[in-house]
Write a protein that holds these residues in place. Structure first.
Motif, PDB file in Angstrom:
ATOM      1  N   ARG A 234     -72.696  -7.602 -91.723  1.00 52.16           N
ATOM      2  CA  ARG A 234     -71.252  -7.801 -90.732  1.00 52.16           C
ATOM      3  C   ARG A 234     -70.175  -6.470 -90.751  1.00 52.16           C
ATOM      4  NH1 ARG A 234     -67.321 -11.356 -90.133  1.00 52.16           N
ATOM      5  NH2 ARG A 234     -67.882 -12.287 -92.038  1.00 52.16           N
ATOM      6  N   ARG A 235     -69.257  -5.716 -90.215  1.00 51.90           N
ATOM      7  CA  ARG A 235     -68.748  -5.336 -90.988  1.00 51.90           C
ATOM      8  C   ARG A 235     -66.903  -5.189 -89.817  1.00 51.90           C
ATOM      9  NH1 ARG A 235     -67.573   1.474 -90.022  1.00 51.90           N
ATOM     10  NH2 ARG A 235     -67.208   0.480 -87.809  1.00 51.90           N
ATOM     11  N   GLU A 236     -66.088  -6.470 -91.124  1.00 51.31           N
ATOM     12  CA  GLU A 236     -64.842  -6.891 -89.963  1.00 51.31           C
ATOM     13  C   GLU A 236     -63.640  -5.662 -90.251  1.00 51.31           C
ATOM     14  OE1 GLU A 236     -61.888 -10.235 -91.218  1.00 51.31           O
ATOM     15  OE2 GLU A 236     -64.111 -11.116 -89.834  1.00 51.31           O
ATOM     16  N   THR A 237     -62.749  -5.338 -89.055  1.00 50.20           N
ATOM     17  CA  THR A 237     -62.028  -4.291 -89.155  1.00 50.20           C
ATOM     18  C   THR A 237     -60.480  -5.352 -88.556  1.00 50.20           C
ATOM     19  OG1 THR A 237     -62.183  -3.557 -86.872  1.00 50.20           O
ATOM     20  CG2 THR A 237     -63.343  -2.146 -88.610  1.00 50.20           C
ATOM     21  N   THR A 238     -59.467  -4.852 -89.028  1.00 43.01           N
ATOM     22  CA  THR A 238     -58.232  -6.118 -88.782  1.00 43.01           C
ATOM     23  C   THR A 238     -57.034  -4.721 -87.806  1.00 43.01           C
ATOM     24  OG1 THR A 238     -58.510  -7.427 -90.517  1.00 43.01           O
ATOM     25  CG2 THR A 238     -55.954  -6.855 -89.634  1.00 43.01           C
ATOM     26  N   SER A 239     -56.393  -5.262 -86.560  1.00 49.46           N
ATOM     27  CA  SER A 239     -55.437  -4.705 -85.874  1.00 49.46           C
ATOM     28  C   SER A 239     -54.614  -5.562 -85.620  1.00 49.46           C
ATOM     29  CB  SER A 239     -56.379  -3.562 -85.495  1.00 49.46           C
ATOM     30  OG  SER A 239     -57.708  -3.696 -84.559  1.00 49.46           O
ATOM     31  N   ARG A 240     -53.673  -4.776 -85.100  1.00 54.31           N
ATOM     32  CA  ARG A 240     -53.116  -5.373 -83.876  1.00 54.31           C
ATOM     33  C   ARG A 240     -52.921  -5.466 -82.634  1.00 54.31           C
ATOM     34  NH1 ARG A 240     -46.796  -4.998 -86.201  1.00 54.31           N
ATOM     35  NH2 ARG A 240     -46.623  -6.764 -85.022  1.00 54.31           N
ATOM     36  N   ARG A 241     -53.660  -6.595 -81.855  1.00 50.30           N
ATOM     37  CA  ARG A 241     -54.080  -6.164 -80.598  1.00 50.30           C
ATOM     38  C   ARG A 241     -52.491  -6.701 -79.771  1.00 50.30           C
ATOM     39  NH1 ARG A 241     -57.651 -10.582 -78.492  1.00 50.30           N
ATOM     40  NH2 ARG A 241     -59.379  -9.013 -79.411  1.00 50.30           N
ATOM     41  N   PHE A 242     -52.361  -5.525 -78.620  1.00 50.07           N
ATOM     42  CA  PHE A 242     -51.052  -5.611 -77.533  1.00 50.07           C
ATOM     43  C   PHE A 242     -51.019  -5.830 -77.076  1.00 50.07           C
ATOM     44  CE2 PHE A 242     -47.588  -3.106 -75.391  1.00 50.07           C
ATOM     45  CZ  PHE A 242     -46.704  -3.446 -76.224  1.00 50.07           C
ATOM     46  N   THR A 243     -50.088  -6.929 -76.344  1.00 51.92           N
ATOM     47  CA  THR A 243     -50.697  -7.747 -75.098  1.00 51.92           C
ATOM     48  C   THR A 243     -49.072  -7.817 -74.131  1.00 51.92           C
ATOM     49  OG1 THR A 243     -50.057  -9.919 -75.829  1.00 51.92           O
ATOM     50  CG2 THR A 243     -52.390  -8.943 -75.390  1.00 51.92           C
ATOM     51  N   VAL A 244     -48.927  -8.069 -73.385  1.00 50.62           N
ATOM     52  CA  VAL A 244     -47.912  -8.029 -72.188  1.00 50.62           C
ATOM     53  C   VAL A 244     -48.344  -8.938 -70.977  1.00 50.62           C
ATOM     54  CG1 VAL A 244     -45.364  -6.962 -70.963  1.00 50.62           C
ATOM     55  CG2 VAL A 244     -46.870  -5.692 -73.003  1.00 50.62           C
ATOM     56  N   LYS A 245     -47.090  -9.792 -71.009  1.00 48.57           N
ATOM     57  CA  LYS A 245     -48.022 -10.863 -69.622  1.00 48.57           C
ATOM     58  C   LYS A 245     -46.186 -11.337 -69.490  1.00 48.57           C
ATOM     59  CE  LYS A 245     -51.350 -13.581 -71.935  1.00 48.57           C
ATOM     60  NZ  LYS A 245     -51.915 -14.975 -72.779  1.00 48.57           N
ATOM     61  N   ALA A 246     -46.182 -11.095 -67.496  1.00 47.90           N
ATOM     62  CA  ALA A 246     -44.969 -11.567 -67.049  1.00 47.90           C
ATOM     63  C   ALA A 246     -44.888 -12.864 -67.045  1.00 47.90           C
ATOM     64  CB  ALA A 246     -45.506 -10.893 -65.390  1.00 47.90           C
ATOM     65  N   ALA A 247     -43.866 -13.167 -66.722  1.00 46.76           N
ATOM     66  CA  ALA A 247     -43.372 -14.642 -66.742  1.00 46.76           C
ATOM     67  C   ALA A 247     -43.542 -15.025 -65.264  1.00 46.76           C
ATOM     68  CB  ALA A 247     -41.411 -15.008 -67.798  1.00 46.76           C
TER      69      ALA A 247
ATOM     70  N   GLU B  10     -49.859  -4.330 -90.334  1.00 47.62           N
ATOM     71  CA  GLU B  10     -50.124  -6.531 -90.534  1.00 47.62           C
ATOM     72  C   GLU B  10     -48.653  -6.663 -89.985  1.00 47.62           C
ATOM     73  OE1 GLU B  10     -51.728  -7.869 -92.508  1.00 47.62           O
ATOM     74  OE2 GLU B  10     -53.167  -5.759 -93.365  1.00 47.62           O
ATOM     75  N   SER B  11     -48.801  -8.155 -89.525  1.00 50.88           N
ATOM     76  CA  SER B  11     -47.632  -8.778 -88.577  1.00 50.88           C
ATOM     77  C   SER B  11     -47.033  -9.839 -89.149  1.00 50.88           C
ATOM     78  CB  SER B  11     -48.480  -9.128 -86.820  1.00 50.88           C
ATOM     79  OG  SER B  11     -49.766 -10.000 -86.883  1.00 50.88           O
ATOM     80  N   LYS B  12     -46.117 -10.362 -89.114  1.00 53.54           N
ATOM     81  CA  LYS B  12     -45.491 -11.502 -89.959  1.00 53.54           C
ATOM     82  C   LYS B  12     -45.488 -12.800 -88.792  1.00 53.54           C
ATOM     83  CE  LYS B  12     -43.247  -9.415 -92.878  1.00 53.54           C
ATOM     84  NZ  LYS B  12     -41.862  -8.528 -94.155  1.00 53.54           N
ATOM     85  N   SER B  13     -46.009 -14.055 -89.418  1.00 51.96           N
ATOM     86  CA  SER B  13     -45.464 -14.696 -87.982  1.00 51.96           C
ATOM     87  C   SER B  13     -43.821 -15.112 -87.359  1.00 51.96           C
ATOM     88  CB  SER B  13     -46.171 -15.857 -88.626  1.00 51.96           C
ATOM     89  OG  SER B  13     -46.986 -16.508 -88.222  1.00 51.96           O
ATOM     90  N   THR B  14     -43.793 -14.385 -86.374  1.00 53.19           N
ATOM     91  CA  THR B  14     -42.075 -14.390 -85.737  1.00 53.19           C
ATOM     92  C   THR B  14     -42.141 -14.229 -84.826  1.00 53.19           C
ATOM     93  OG1 THR B  14     -41.609 -12.436 -87.246  1.00 53.19           O
ATOM     94  CG2 THR B  14     -40.576 -14.446 -88.590  1.00 53.19           C
ATOM     95  N   THR B  15     -40.503 -14.328 -84.345  1.00 55.77           N
ATOM     96  CA  THR B  15     -40.359 -14.418 -82.907  1.00 55.77           C
ATOM     97  C   THR B  15     -39.325 -14.148 -82.369  1.00 55.77           C
ATOM     98  OG1 THR B  15     -41.896 -16.499 -82.467  1.00 55.77           O
ATOM     99  CG2 THR B  15     -40.873 -15.296 -80.338  1.00 55.77           C
ATOM    100  N   ILE B  16     -39.268 -13.023 -82.576  1.00 57.38           N
ATOM    101  CA  ILE B  16     -38.281 -12.734 -81.679  1.00 57.38           C
ATOM    102  C   ILE B  16     -37.446 -12.036 -80.281  1.00 57.38           C
ATOM    103  CG2 ILE B  16     -37.481 -10.976 -84.308  1.00 57.38           C
ATOM    104  CD1 ILE B  16     -38.093  -8.355 -82.687  1.00 57.38           C
ATOM    105  N   PRO B  17     -36.174 -12.146 -79.895  1.00 53.08           N
ATOM    106  CA  PRO B  17     -35.196 -12.105 -78.628  1.00 53.08           C
ATOM    107  C   PRO B  17     -36.094 -10.919 -78.217  1.00 53.08           C
ATOM    108  CG  PRO B  17     -33.913 -12.654 -79.843  1.00 53.08           C
ATOM    109  CD  PRO B  17     -34.590 -12.450 -80.849  1.00 53.08           C
ATOM    110  N   LEU B  18     -36.382 -10.435 -76.961  1.00 53.17           N
ATOM    111  CA  LEU B  18     -36.900  -9.649 -76.150  1.00 53.17           C
ATOM    112  C   LEU B  18     -35.789  -9.469 -75.321  1.00 53.17           C
ATOM    113  CD1 LEU B  18     -38.813  -7.418 -75.536  1.00 53.17           C
ATOM    114  CD2 LEU B  18     -39.817  -8.617 -73.526  1.00 53.17           C
TER     115      LEU B  18
END
Length: 308
Positions: A295-308, A212-220
């Motif tokens: 209908r079947r619903e599954t939950t997972s975390r999507r990982f993405t990387v975007k260059a600035a 589970e992800s939390k609605s937070t942003t941390i410095p990279l």
């Protein structure tokens, strides 16, 4: 051999708790990065968590229930006798090393590891090969039990039965002790997560741990160099994929209407293939109640990387 606990009448939960006190033979391959089914990260979480990691599946159950059969087949094939140890042992010099062995050989300073294998894994045992993870398990037991050798017997379902003797190798055992000691002291005791190894098993372990992800942003911080390398790899992969597609296209033009082209080295096929599937969009529009029912619903975390 030093006995940690008798396993004669111990329940499974207590046995699993005792396993948390050190590194067992089945952990050795994962700690060394040589177990295709388990990673050092999973071993770390197992040893440091308060919960009990009870991994089980049909293959593992069959392996447990067929252990006695494999031991009997070994006795028939080798002419040796075996006995149950009924104990979990530890290495007096390296108390973080534990051993709950399948059998000990009567009249020899050696033990027996019993394995079962699917016919699909038969190639891993061909030409007198033994999977590296199982070899390390045997060396681990030799170290804890101060044994001269260890036998390993494998039943390949419906196909074959084999057994091997692995001689003690103090150089291998010394290296194994060093790796396990570092893992235990520098990671488990200090609560430092081991580095991932890039395997799909590590992917699954990390996803399972952080569901589970939390609605937070941390410095990279500290990842710019690695992310730059990641971008380079993506670019390289794209070029490689384009080159592969070009070769495929050349082959398809060569095949034309033919299904198969072959020579003494390769066989290329381009056959018709049919697949049926549900038109979800239409089903949802015309039969919404049926769509919702199935209908079947599954939950997972999507990982993405975007260059600035």
């Amino acid at each position: 051999m030093k006995k940690l606990i008798s396993t004669l009448h111990i329940d499974k939960e207590s046995w699993l708790q005792y396993r948390k006190q050190g590194i067992g033979g089945s952990d050795a391959g994962a700690v060394c990065g040589l177990n295709p089914y388990r990673t050092a990260i999973q071993v770390y979480y197992d040893k440091t968590s308060d919960s009990i990691e009870e991994i089980d599946n049909e293959a593992m159950r069959q392996g447990r229930e067929l252990e006695e059969y494999v031991a009997k087949r070994f006795c028939e094939a080798s002419g040796k006798r075996v006995r149950r140890a009924n104990a979990m042992f530890y290495d007096e010099k390296n108390p973080f090393m534990l051993a709950d062995v399948d059998r000990m050989i009567v009249g020899e300073n050696a033990g027996l590891e019993c394995k079962t294998a699917s016919p699909y894994s038969e190639e891993k045992w061909r030409d007198d090969k033994i999977p590296l993870s199982y070899q390390l398990q045997c060396y681990h037991y030799m170290s804890v039990c101060n044994a001269d050798a260890w036998y390993i017997a494998v039943l390949i379902y419906g196909r074959d039965f084999k057994y091997y003797r692995i001689e003690r190798d103090d150089e291998v055992i010394g290296n194994l002790i060093r790796i396990e000691e570092e893992f235990w002291n520098e990671y488990v005791l200090k609560r430092v997560i081991p580095d991932p190894d890039g395997s799909k098993t590590a992917d699954a372990a990390i996803a399972e741990r952080f569901k589970e992800s939390k609605s937070t942003t941390i410095p990279l911080t500290g990842f710019d160099e690695r992310l730059e390398r990641r971008q380079e790899i993506l670019s390289l992969l794209e070029k490689i994929e384009t080159e592969k597609r070009q070769i495929d296209q050349e082959l398809k033009l060569y095949l034309g209407d033919a299904e198969i082209a072959e020579n003494e080295h390769y066989r290329v096929s381009w056959k018709n293939f049919s697949r049926s599937s549900i038109d979800e969009k239409r089903l949802k529009a015309e039969q919404p109640e049926i769509y919702e029912k199935y209908r079947r619903e599954t939950t997972s975390r999507r990982f993405t990387v975007k260059a600035a």
